[in-house]
Design a protein around this motif. Structure first.
Motif, PDB file in Angstrom:
ATOM      1  N   VAL A  24      34.185 126.389  92.217  1.00 28.25           N
ATOM      2  CA  VAL A  24      32.939 126.959  92.721  1.00 28.25           C
ATOM      3  C   VAL A  24      32.778 126.562  94.185  1.00 28.25           C
ATOM      4  CG1 VAL A  24      30.423 126.949  92.464  1.00 28.25           C
ATOM      5  CG2 VAL A  24      31.884 126.951  90.438  1.00 28.25           C
ATOM      6  N   ASP A  26      30.374 125.977  96.111  1.00 31.78           N
ATOM      7  CA  ASP A  26      29.391 124.941  96.461  1.00 31.78           C
ATOM      8  C   ASP A  26      29.894 123.528  96.167  1.00 31.78           C
ATOM      9  OD1 ASP A  26      27.634 126.921  97.223  1.00 31.78           O
ATOM     10  OD2 ASP A  26      26.472 126.854  95.358  1.00 31.78           O
ATOM     11  N   ASN A  27      30.986 123.392  95.464  1.00 29.63           N
ATOM     12  CA  ASN A  27      31.484 122.079  95.054  1.00 29.63           C
ATOM     13  C   ASN A  27      32.383 121.497  96.156  1.00 29.63           C
ATOM     14  OD1 ASN A  27      32.400 119.829  93.733  1.00 29.63           O
ATOM     15  ND2 ASN A  27      32.785 120.881  91.796  1.00 29.63           N
ATOM     16  N   VAL A  49      31.551 133.975  89.314  1.00 28.35           N
ATOM     17  CA  VAL A  49      31.007 133.470  88.066  1.00 28.35           C
ATOM     18  C   VAL A  49      29.494 133.683  88.069  1.00 28.35           C
ATOM     19  CG1 VAL A  49      30.781 131.075  88.888  1.00 28.35           C
ATOM     20  CG2 VAL A  49      30.987 131.507  86.461  1.00 28.35           C
ATOM     21  N   SER A  51      25.768 132.727  87.276  1.00 25.23           N
ATOM     22  CA  SER A  51      25.144 131.410  87.301  1.00 25.23           C
ATOM     23  C   SER A  51      23.706 131.481  86.813  1.00 25.23           C
ATOM     24  CB  SER A  51      25.176 130.869  88.734  1.00 25.23           C
ATOM     25  OG  SER A  51      24.410 129.703  88.842  1.00 25.23           O
ATOM     26  N   TYR A  56      25.194 135.190  91.147  1.00 22.81           N
ATOM     27  CA  TYR A  56      26.619 134.870  91.087  1.00 22.81           C
ATOM     28  C   TYR A  56      26.926 133.704  92.020  1.00 22.81           C
ATOM     29  CZ  TYR A  56      27.412 139.238  88.639  1.00 22.81           C
ATOM     30  OH  TYR A  56      27.397 140.242  87.724  1.00 22.81           O
ATOM     31  N   GLN A  57      28.002 133.017  91.713  1.00 26.37           N
ATOM     32  CA  GLN A  57      28.510 131.969  92.596  1.00 26.37           C
ATOM     33  C   GLN A  57      29.915 132.343  93.026  1.00 26.37           C
ATOM     34  OE1 GLN A  57      27.558 128.474  89.957  1.00 26.37           O
ATOM     35  NE2 GLN A  57      26.989 127.633  91.950  1.00 26.37           N
ATOM     36  N   GLU A  58      30.217 132.030  94.268  1.00 28.88           N
ATOM     37  CA  GLU A  58      31.540 132.306  94.809  1.00 28.88           C
ATOM     38  C   GLU A  58      32.567 131.346  94.226  1.00 28.88           C
ATOM     39  OE1 GLU A  58      33.089 133.300  99.146  1.00 28.88           O
ATOM     40  OE2 GLU A  58      32.350 131.250  99.000  1.00 28.88           O
ATOM     41  N   LEU A  59      33.742 131.862  93.935  1.00 29.23           N
ATOM     42  CA  LEU A  59      34.865 131.028  93.521  1.00 29.23           C
ATOM     43  C   LEU A  59      35.899 131.013  94.633  1.00 29.23           C
ATOM     44  CD1 LEU A  59      35.504 132.040  89.796  1.00 29.23           C
ATOM     45  CD2 LEU A  59      34.454 129.944  90.664  1.00 29.23           C
TER      46      LEU A  59
END
Length: 67
Positions: A24, A26-27, A49, A51, A56-59
């Motif tokens: 992810v 943000d990680n 993904v 959320s 959605y969250q970017e991968l």
């Protein structure tokens, strides 16, 4: 760190030529760790993904070439 090294060693012995992962976006801590291990970014999926926090969250897609 030893577990990650053991996984990479096992994959190498099994004949794999590369490992791939998705993280992810943000990680930041995980991304920094993977880069330290030699993984490089090769792409992004902005709607990777679904959320609970947002739509959605970017991968970030990463790969490690094995020798």
């Amino acid at each position: 760190m030893r577990l990650r090294a053991a996984c990479i060693e096992c994959a190498t012995k099994a004949g794999f030529r590369q490992l791939e992962l998705e993280v992810v976006g943000d990680n930041r801590n995980a991304i920094a760790l993977y880069k330290k291990m030699g993984f490089v970014e090769y792409g992004r999926n902005p709607r990777g993904v679904a959320s609970r926090k947002s739509d959605y969250q970017e991968l970030i897609l990463m790969t490690l070439e094995l020798r």
